[in-house]
Design a protein around this motif. Structure first.
Motif, PDB file in Angstrom:
ATOM      1  N   VAL A 193       0.873  -1.335  -0.125  1.00 50.12           N
ATOM      2  CA  VAL A 193      -0.244   0.005  -0.101  1.00 50.12           C
ATOM      3  C   VAL A 193       0.996   1.148  -0.087  1.00 50.12           C
ATOM      4  O   VAL A 193       0.541   2.242  -0.795  1.00 50.12           O
ATOM      5  N   GLU A 194       2.139   1.331   0.818  1.00 51.12           N
ATOM      6  CA  GLU A 194       2.621   2.366   0.582  1.00 51.12           C
ATOM      7  C   GLU A 194       3.327   2.984  -0.500  1.00 51.12           C
ATOM      8  O   GLU A 194       3.440   4.200  -0.865  1.00 51.12           O
ATOM      9  N   THR A 195       3.827   1.787  -1.350  1.00 52.30           N
ATOM     10  CA  THR A 195       4.157   2.191  -2.710  1.00 52.30           C
ATOM     11  C   THR A 195       3.049   2.653  -3.695  1.00 52.30           C
ATOM     12  O   THR A 195       3.239   3.614  -4.290  1.00 52.30           O
ATOM     13  N   ALA A 196       2.026   2.141  -3.534  1.00 55.16           N
ATOM     14  CA  ALA A 196       0.948   2.615  -4.367  1.00 55.16           C
ATOM     15  C   ALA A 196       0.396   3.846  -3.965  1.00 55.16           C
ATOM     16  O   ALA A 196       0.317   4.765  -4.858  1.00 55.16           O
ATOM     17  N   LEU A 197       0.404   4.398  -2.654  1.00 59.37           N
ATOM     18  CA  LEU A 197       0.059   5.767  -2.189  1.00 59.37           C
ATOM     19  C   LEU A 197       1.147   6.632  -2.823  1.00 59.37           C
ATOM     20  O   LEU A 197       0.886   7.638  -3.080  1.00 59.37           O
ATOM     21  N   ALA A 198       2.297   6.146  -2.620  1.00 57.53           N
ATOM     22  CA  ALA A 198       3.371   7.096  -3.344  1.00 57.53           C
ATOM     23  C   ALA A 198       3.344   7.434  -4.731  1.00 57.53           C
ATOM     24  O   ALA A 198       3.585   8.230  -5.465  1.00 57.53           O
ATOM     25  N   VAL A 199       2.950   6.460  -5.528  1.00 57.33           N
ATOM     26  CA  VAL A 199       2.640   6.427  -7.032  1.00 57.33           C
ATOM     27  C   VAL A 199       1.488   7.453  -7.254  1.00 57.33           C
ATOM     28  O   VAL A 199       1.671   8.213  -8.077  1.00 57.33           O
ATOM     29  N   ALA A 200       0.456   7.333  -6.245  1.00 58.44           N
ATOM     30  CA  ALA A 200      -0.693   8.233  -6.661  1.00 58.44           C
ATOM     31  C   ALA A 200      -0.474   9.504  -6.078  1.00 58.44           C
ATOM     32  O   ALA A 200      -0.738  10.519  -7.221  1.00 58.44           O
ATOM     33  N   GLN A 201       0.450  10.013  -5.435  1.00 62.09           N
ATOM     34  CA  GLN A 201       1.048  11.091  -4.922  1.00 62.09           C
ATOM     35  C   GLN A 201       1.864  11.730  -6.106  1.00 62.09           C
ATOM     36  O   GLN A 201       1.571  12.963  -6.470  1.00 62.09           O
ATOM     37  N   ALA A 202       2.802  10.885  -6.625  1.00 61.63           N
ATOM     38  CA  ALA A 202       3.571  11.221  -7.897  1.00 61.63           C
ATOM     39  C   ALA A 202       2.779  11.671  -9.081  1.00 61.63           C
ATOM     40  O   ALA A 202       2.703  12.719  -9.463  1.00 61.63           O
ATOM     41  N   ILE A 203       1.571  10.911  -9.347  1.00 63.40           N
ATOM     42  CA  ILE A 203       0.700  11.431 -10.517  1.00 63.40           C
ATOM     43  C   ILE A 203      -0.003  12.568 -10.064  1.00 63.40           C
ATOM     44  O   ILE A 203      -0.234  13.430 -10.855  1.00 63.40           O
ATOM     45  N   ALA A 204      -0.705  12.769  -8.735  1.00 58.03           N
ATOM     46  CA  ALA A 204      -1.399  13.792  -8.625  1.00 58.03           C
ATOM     47  C   ALA A 204      -0.564  15.363  -8.562  1.00 58.03           C
ATOM     48  O   ALA A 204      -1.091  16.291  -9.053  1.00 58.03           O
ATOM     49  N   ALA A 205       0.772  14.891  -8.484  1.00 59.41           N
ATOM     50  CA  ALA A 205       1.517  16.307  -8.433  1.00 59.41           C
ATOM     51  C   ALA A 205       2.152  16.327  -9.759  1.00 59.41           C
ATOM     52  O   ALA A 205       2.755  17.585 -10.053  1.00 59.41           O
ATOM     53  N   ALA A 206       2.250  15.552 -10.748  1.00 62.55           N
ATOM     54  CA  ALA A 206       2.639  15.771 -12.086  1.00 62.55           C
ATOM     55  C   ALA A 206       1.543  16.872 -12.979  1.00 62.55           C
ATOM     56  O   ALA A 206       0.546  16.471 -13.115  1.00 62.55           O
ATOM     57  N   PRO A 207       2.434  17.799 -13.554  1.00 61.37           N
ATOM     58  CA  PRO A 207       1.308  18.954 -14.218  1.00 61.37           C
ATOM     59  C   PRO A 207       0.807  18.135 -15.571  1.00 61.37           C
ATOM     60  O   PRO A 207      -0.509  18.570 -15.829  1.00 61.37           O
ATOM     61  N   THR A 208       1.010  17.240 -15.973  1.00 62.18           N
ATOM     62  CA  THR A 208       0.335  16.711 -17.208  1.00 62.18           C
ATOM     63  C   THR A 208      -0.243  15.419 -17.064  1.00 62.18           C
ATOM     64  O   THR A 208      -0.744  14.699 -18.190  1.00 62.18           O
ATOM     65  N   LEU A 209      -0.319  15.081 -15.973  1.00 58.97           N
ATOM     66  CA  LEU A 209      -0.907  13.567 -15.577  1.00 58.97           C
ATOM     67  C   LEU A 209      -2.272  13.762 -14.703  1.00 58.97           C
ATOM     68  O   LEU A 209      -2.233  14.940 -14.080  1.00 58.97           O
ATOM     69  N   ARG A 210      -3.100  12.928 -14.779  1.00 64.21           N
ATOM     70  CA  ARG A 210      -4.134  12.763 -13.738  1.00 64.21           C
ATOM     71  C   ARG A 210      -4.406  11.987 -13.239  1.00 64.21           C
ATOM     72  O   ARG A 210      -4.745  10.547 -13.800  1.00 64.21           O
ATOM     73  N   LEU A 211      -4.460  11.638 -11.786  1.00 63.21           N
ATOM     74  CA  LEU A 211      -5.097  10.422 -10.919  1.00 63.21           C
ATOM     75  C   LEU A 211      -6.466  10.011 -11.347  1.00 63.21           C
ATOM     76  O   LEU A 211      -7.233  10.790 -10.984  1.00 63.21           O
ATOM     77  N   ALA A 212      -6.538   9.059 -12.069  1.00 66.33           N
ATOM     78  CA  ALA A 212      -7.918   8.487 -12.559  1.00 66.33           C
ATOM     79  C   ALA A 212      -8.517   7.271 -11.752  1.00 66.33           C
ATOM     80  O   ALA A 212      -9.655   6.740 -12.168  1.00 66.33           O
ATOM     81  N   GLY A 213      -7.684   6.513 -10.905  1.00 69.53           N
ATOM     82  CA  GLY A 213      -8.166   5.337 -10.250  1.00 69.53           C
ATOM     83  C   GLY A 213      -7.302   4.342  -9.957  1.00 69.53           C
ATOM     84  O   GLY A 213      -5.970   4.573  -9.673  1.00 69.53           O
ATOM     85  N   VAL A 214      -7.537   3.312  -9.622  1.00 73.42           N
ATOM     86  CA  VAL A 214      -6.802   2.046  -9.301  1.00 73.42           C
ATOM     87  C   VAL A 214      -7.110   0.847 -10.197  1.00 73.42           C
ATOM     88  O   VAL A 214      -8.300   0.680 -10.411  1.00 73.42           O
ATOM     89  N   ALA A 215      -6.086   0.078 -10.292  1.00 72.72           N
ATOM     90  CA  ALA A 215      -6.305  -1.271 -11.236  1.00 72.72           C
ATOM     91  C   ALA A 215      -5.455  -2.246 -11.037  1.00 72.72           C
ATOM     92  O   ALA A 215      -4.437  -2.015 -10.148  1.00 72.72           O
ATOM     93  N   GLY A 216      -5.767  -3.389 -11.321  1.00 70.06           N
ATOM     94  CA  GLY A 216      -4.867  -4.639 -11.015  1.00 70.06           C
ATOM     95  C   GLY A 216      -5.543  -5.762 -11.803  1.00 70.06           C
ATOM     96  O   GLY A 216      -6.383  -5.683 -12.466  1.00 70.06           O
ATOM     97  N   TYR A 217      -4.630  -6.886 -11.781  1.00 66.89           N
ATOM     98  CA  TYR A 217      -4.815  -8.310 -12.223  1.00 66.89           C
ATOM     99  C   TYR A 217      -5.104  -9.300 -11.464  1.00 66.89           C
ATOM    100  O   TYR A 217      -3.677  -9.761 -11.109  1.00 66.89           O
ATOM    101  N   GLU A 218      -6.014  -9.942 -10.964  1.00 64.23           N
ATOM    102  CA  GLU A 218      -6.141 -10.780 -10.200  1.00 64.23           C
ATOM    103  C   GLU A 218      -5.730 -12.247 -10.600  1.00 64.23           C
ATOM    104  O   GLU A 218      -5.542 -13.097  -9.920  1.00 64.23           O
ATOM    105  N   GLY A 219      -5.869 -12.346 -12.196  1.00 67.03           N
ATOM    106  CA  GLY A 219      -5.448 -13.773 -12.481  1.00 67.03           C
ATOM    107  C   GLY A 219      -4.224 -14.267 -12.278  1.00 67.03           C
ATOM    108  O   GLY A 219      -3.796 -15.361 -12.408  1.00 67.03           O
ATOM    109  N   ALA A 220      -3.002 -12.877 -11.913  1.00 63.64           N
ATOM    110  CA  ALA A 220      -1.689 -13.507 -11.776  1.00 63.64           C
ATOM    111  C   ALA A 220      -1.840 -14.037 -10.157  1.00 63.64           C
ATOM    112  O   ALA A 220      -0.475 -14.615  -9.822  1.00 63.64           O
ATOM    113  N   ILE A 221      -2.726 -13.965  -9.546  1.00 64.72           N
ATOM    114  CA  ILE A 221      -2.674 -14.237  -8.191  1.00 64.72           C
ATOM    115  C   ILE A 221      -3.193 -15.580  -7.776  1.00 64.72           C
ATOM    116  O   ILE A 221      -2.454 -16.311  -6.832  1.00 64.72           O
ATOM    117  N   ALA A 222      -3.929 -16.203  -8.521  1.00 61.60           N
ATOM    118  CA  ALA A 222      -4.310 -17.723  -8.265  1.00 61.60           C
ATOM    119  C   ALA A 222      -4.493 -18.210  -9.922  1.00 61.60           C
ATOM    120  O   ALA A 222      -4.680 -17.639 -10.814  1.00 61.60           O
TER     121      ALA A 222
END
Length: 436
Positions: A193-222
Motif C-alpha cells: 500500500v505504501e508504494t501504491a500511495l507514493a505512486v498516486a501522490q506522484a501522479i497527482a503532483a505531475a502537471p500533465t498527468l491526472r490520477l484516475a483510479g486504481v487497477a490490477g490483475y487478479e489472474g496472476a494471483i491464483a
C-alpha cells in the motif's frame, strides 16, 4: 452508454479483397471481397484444413450473457481487446454495452484509433517517449478520445511526465493514469500500500498527468478455483479497494475514479469485493476478454459461468473450434493431423478431439471418445487412441475443442464464423479480420 467507434471503418472491412495471405481461405476465393464471398453462403466444406472457426450463435449468446450479468451486478465492462484484436468483435462488444475496450500496448491502441474506438484502457505502463508523444497528439486532435494507462512505481510516473512535459504545454489535456496494485509472486503492480500511495501522490503532483483510479490483475494471483485460491483473489481485491479508499482526497473533483480488475476467470469475485465501491461514486470496471469465445479447456473449467458455475446467470458457450485432417497413420494407436503450434493454441492444454465430420454426403457428424492429442509440432498434431481398429483413417476431418482464446486468435488473420458447429456442413456467415 457505451464508448463509440467508427462504424463505417468496421463495415468497410467487408469490402476488402482476400488473398493468398489469408491462410484460412481457398484459392478460389482469392481476389474476391468478404462481402462477395458471404453473398454465396459458402459452406465449411469449401474451406481447407487446418482451420479455426467461431460460432456465430455462441458468440451472440456470450455477448448477451456477460452484458446482462454486469448490469445485474452493478459493474461496467471494458473487455480486453487483445484477446481477439478484431475490431468487428470489439464493435459487437461495444454495441452490447461495453464501457470501453481494454488493450495491452501502444500498437494495439493504434489499431483502436484506426477504427475510431473512443475510450480505451491500456492495461499497462506506457513509458516510451515516442508512444507518449503520439498519445498526447491523439488527445489534442480529438477531444472525444479518452485513454487511461497504468503506473506501478514513482519512476514510471517520472518517465511519463518527463516525456509529456517536453512535448505538450501546460494547457494540454492530461493523461489519465491508474495506480496499478500487484501481489506477491504476481506480475506487475505495486507490492504494498505504501508504494501504491507514493505512486498516486506522484501522479497527482505531475502537471500533465491526472490520477484516475486504481487497477490490477487478479489472474496472476491464483490459477485454480479451489477455495484457497479464491481467498487469495479476494484478499488481493480488498487491497485494491483499500488503496482506492485512501486516495479519496487525491482524486480531482472532475474525475469519476475507476477501480478495475477482472479477467475471465474470477469476475464474480471482483463484483463481490469491488462492486460495493460503485455506491460510493467509483466506476467498477471488469476487463474480461476471453468470454466472447470462451473455450473447451481452461476457461470452461475456471470461468464463473463455465462448467462448474460459481455465480448466477447462463453458462458461457465454447465458441471457437479447430478443424484438422488426418494425413498419416504411421504406427498402431497413432494418427498425425495437419495442424500444429502455428495453427492451434497449446499453452493451456492440448486440443480436444470432439467430432468426426461426415465421410459421405447425407451422414451426420460422429462424436469422438477415447482419443487424445498428446503433443503438437509446428505443423503437425499427434492423435493417440487404443491399438486395434483405428477410429480414424487418412483423409478424415475432425473438429477439435480448443483451450485459451488469447493464443488462438493470434494465429489467424481472417477467421470464418459459422452458423452451427454441430451441423454436418455449417454455413459460413462472416469472416472476422484480426490485427496482430
Amino acid at each position: 452508454m457505451s464508448a463509440s467507434y467508427d462504424a463505417a471503418a468496421v463495415a468497410a472491412l467487408a469490402d476488402q479483397p482476400v488473398s493468398w495471405q489469408d491462410k484460412a481461405l481457398p484459392p478460389a476465393w482469392w481476389g474476391r471481397t468478404v462481402r462477395e464471398i458471404l453473398a454465396d453462403r459458402p459452406r465449411l466444406s469449401q474451406l481447407p484444413t487446418p482451420l479455426l472457426t467461431l460460432s456465430g450463435p455462441g458468440m451472440e449468446h456470450n455477448l448477451a450473457t456477460l452484458a446482462r450479468w454486469c448490469t445485474e451486478h452493478g459493474v461496467e465492462l471494458a473487455p480486453h481487446g487483445k484477446t481477439t484484436m478484431a475490431p468487428a468483435l470489439w464493435a459487437a462488444q461495444l454495441d452490447a454495452g461495453a464501457w470501453a475496450i481494454t488493450l495491452a500496448n501502444a500498437f494495439q491502441l493504434g489499431v483502436a484509433r484506426a477504427f475510431g474506438v473512443r475510450r480505451v484502457m491500456v492495461a499497462n505502463a506506457v513509458i516510451s517517449p515516442l508512444q507518449l508523444r503520439w498519445i498526447a497528439d491523439q488527445l489534442a486532435a480529438d477531444p472525444s478520445f479518452e485513454v487511461l494507462v497504468w503506473a506501478d512505481s514513482v519512476r514510471t510516473v517520472e518517465q511519463m511526465e518527463a516525456a509529456r512535459s517536453a512535448h505538450v504545454g501546460a494547457d494540454a489535456r492530461p493523461l489519465d493514469v491508474l495506480v496499478e496494485m500487484g501481489g506477491a509472486h504476481g506480475r506487475t503492480g505495486a507490492r504494498d500500500v505504501e508504494t501504491a500511495l507514493a505512486v498516486a501522490q506522484a501522479i497527482a503532483a505531475a502537471p500533465t498527468l491526472r490520477l484516475a483510479g486504481v487497477a490490477g490483475y487478479e489472474g496472476a494471483i491464483a490459477h485454480g478455483a479451489d477455495e484457497a485460491g479464491l481467498e487469495h483473489v479476494r484478499a488481493y481485491l480488498q487491497s485494491l479497494a483499500d488503496v482506492h479508499t485512501q486516495l479519496a482526497d487525491l482524486y480531482p473533483a472532475d474525475v469519476t475514479p475507476v477501480v478495475s480488475a477482472g479477467g475471465s476467470a474470477y469476475f464474480e469475485q471482483v463484483a463481490k469485493v469491488l462492486g460495493p465501491l460503485a455506491s460510493t461514486g467509483a466506476r467498477v470496471v471488469l476487463r474480461s476478454g476471453a468470454y466472447i469465445a470462451h473455450d473447451d479447456g481452461y476457461y470452461r473449467e475456471i470461468s464463473p459461468l463455465g462448467s462448474a458455475p460459481r455465480t448466477d446467470g447462463d453458462r458461457l458457450i465454447p465458441s471457437m473450434h479447430g478443424w484438422v485432417r488426418i494425413t498419416s497413420q504411421p504406427e498402431p494407436g497413432l494418427a498425425i493431423f495437419d495442424a500444429g503450434k502455428r495453427d492451434l493454441p497449446f499453452d493451456e492444454g492440448m486440443p480436444e478431439p470432439q467430432l468426426l465430420r461426415p465421410r459421405r454426403e447425407g451422414e451426420s457428424p460422429t462424436p469422438l471418445t477415447g482419443l487424445a492429442v498428446s503433443k503438437l509440432n509446428d505443423q503437425h498434431g499427434f492423435l493417440r487412441f487404443p491399438e486395434g481398429e483405428p477410429p480414424v483413417v487418412i483423409g478424415d476431418e475432425l473438429r477439435v475443442g480448443l483451450s485459451h482464446p488469447c493464443t488462438a486468435f493470434d494465429k489467424w488473420g481472417l477467421i470464418p464464423v459459422i452458423d452451427d458447429p454441430d451441423a454436418a456442413d455449417p454455413v459460413v456467415v462472416d469472416l472476422v479480420r484480426t490485427f496482430f
